[in-house]
Design a protein around this motif. Structure first.
Motif, short mmCIF file in Angstrom:
data_model
loop_
_atom_site.label_atom_id
_atom_site.label_comp_id
_atom_site.label_asym_id
_atom_site.label_seq_id
_atom_site.Cartn_x
_atom_site.Cartn_y
_atom_site.Cartn_z
N GLU A 281 0.83 -1.21 0.00
CA GLU A 281 0.00 0.00 0.00
C GLU A 281 0.86 1.25 0.00
N ILE A 282 1.89 1.23 0.90
CA ILE A 282 2.75 2.41 0.99
C ILE A 282 3.49 2.66 -0.32
N THR A 283 4.13 1.55 -0.83
CA THR A 283 4.90 1.74 -2.06
C THR A 283 4.01 2.16 -3.23
N THR A 284 2.83 1.58 -3.32
CA THR A 284 1.95 2.00 -4.44
C THR A 284 1.57 3.46 -4.31
N SER A 285 1.31 3.91 -3.08
CA SER A 285 0.91 5.30 -2.95
C SER A 285 2.07 6.23 -3.27
N ILE A 286 3.32 5.79 -2.87
CA ILE A 286 4.49 6.61 -3.23
C ILE A 286 4.63 6.69 -4.75
N GLU A 287 4.52 5.49 -5.37
CA GLU A 287 4.61 5.44 -6.83
C GLU A 287 3.57 6.36 -7.48
#
Lengths: 291, 133
Positions: A281-287
């Motif tokens: 979730e975190i990485t997707t939102s950063i992306e």
């Protein structure tokens, strides 16, 4: 994620509690087993001594009129069945009850069978099958076997035998072989048969004066002997019950440990899954924010 | 001082084991006493009071219920159905039991199946009361 982490945690805690209980029960059973075995150890030499004395008395007196030693045509049979009052001891009771039913069906066909039941399990079992016992004794084998109980139970059985209401008496119980093995055993107690198994000491009778005479002493000793046989069987059954409970509880404790292991693994997997999910979730939102 | 080796047991417990100077017991055919050097004999016991004089200790009494009594070569061996020592007796309870068995006995006839059993129980409690008081 099929099961939530909280659910798994709850399950583990509950099993841990069960495990504590089974562990405690095993320990209690072990302690009681030791006590019962000690009691059996005290008792053994005396019955042997009595057996020897009876054997030498039987061989040296004319006892034609002693009913307890005489075989007669068998029309009616009394069976004393010893089971436990409490469960959680594996197949302990089941084995004895199966043996009893088998014995009645195969060996005592066409005979009038009366049951004297010891222990709640025997009572419930035969009640369920619509068989009415002659006598029932529950809660007499709670923590220890009392000789006075055995004596009271046997007194009535002996009286019936002497009145020719029964022609044979058997005891069916779990013989204590070792902690892991209890063997359902059928023992004939009346009429008394003292065979070649008991070596009668030569000259044992000649050594003593009998007061008032040999016949009277023999007559007094025979009922005692039968009562002691019942007491001995009760002790063995009790020891067997504790041993069976110990084994059953040990198995339960091990099973619980096994389950806790599996559940812990599942819990860790679930935790890992939730961490991974959060990371994703975190990485997707950063992306997403980069774009 | 000559003494006897004595052991008194019930099937479930050891009551006494040790050297004694003298013992008396209620035989079926009457009370008897045994001193060292007694002839070998076997008898059966009634319900009653046994008196024991252990070597170097105080004399004591217990109530004995039935049993087998054997003496040979200064060894005494007793298997009793039940043994009650003085400090086990609760006088009030014993009195109650006596009443109970007395009334039970009065409703039975001599020769009834339970008559002898009840009579023996009554005698046991009567002897207990005798020992305690």
């Amino acid at each position: 994620m099929a099961v939530s982490m909280r659910d798994i945690k709850r399950k583990i805690t509950s099993i841990q509690k069960t495990q504590q209980i089974t562990k405690a029960m095993k320990m209690v059973a072990a302690a009681k087993l030791r006590k019962t075995q000690e009691a059996a150890l005290i008792f053994k030499p005396y019955i042997t001594k009595l057996e020897q004395m009876i054997a030498s008395l039987v061989s040296s007196t004319s006892h034609q009129d002693n009913k307890m030693l005489l075989f007669r045509d068998v029309k009616s049979v009394d069976i004393i069945v010893i089971t436990s009052d409490r469960g959680l001891c594996g197949a302990f009771n089941h084995n004895v009850l199966k043996e009893t039913e088998h014995f009645i069906k195969n060996k005592l066909q066409g005979k009038d069978v009366n049951l004297v039941l010891i222990g709640r399990f025997a009572y419930n079992y035969f009640k369920f099958r619509g068989i009415k016992p002659k006598e029932t004794y529950t809660d007499v084998l709670k923590d220890k076997a009392e000789y006075s109980t055995a004596s009271d139970i046997m007194e009535k059985v002996i009286a019936d035998f002497l009145d020719e209401k029964s022609d044979e008496v058997y005891i069916i119980y779990n013989r204590f072989v070792n902690v892991l093995v209890q063997k359902p055993t059928i023992k004939k107690v009346l009429p008394i048969y003292i065979g070649d198994t008991v070596p009668s000491e030569k000259g044992m009778v000649e050594k003593f004066d009998f007061e008032p005479d040999k016949e009277t002493v023999l007559e007094e000793l025979l009922p005692k002997y039968v009562k002691m046989e019942l007491y001995g069987s009760m002790l063995e059954s009790l020891a067997g019950e504790y041993a069976a409970r110990m084994t059953a509880m040990d198995a339960a404790t091990n099973n619980a440990a096994e389950m806790i292991k599996t559940l812990t693994l599942e819990f860790n997997k679930a935790r890992q899954a939730s961490i991974t999910k959060e990371l994703i979730e975190i990485t997707t939102s950063i992306e997403a924010m980069k774009q | 001082m000559p003494e006897l080796d004595c052991s008194i047991v019930t099937p479930s417990k050891k009551i006494f084991e040790g050297k004694v100077e003298y013992i008396s017991a209620p035989g079926k055919v009457g009370e008897f006493g045994v001193l060292p050097g007694h002839e070998s004999f076997v008898t059966v016991l009634d319900v009653g009071i046994v008196e024991i004089q252990p070597t170097g200790k105080e004399k004591f009494k217990v109530v004995i219920v039935g049993g087998y009594f054997e003496v040979s070569e200064d060894k005494i061996f007793v298997i009793a159905d039940d043994v009650i020592s003085k400090d086990e007796i609760d006088i009030d309870k014993t009195k109650e039991e006596i009443q109970k068995y007395k009334s039970e006995l009065s409703s039975l006839n001599v020769g009834d199946a339970n008559y002898e059993l009840i009579q023996r129980k009554l005698k046991k409690y009567e002897k207990m009361l005798e020992l305690a008081s």
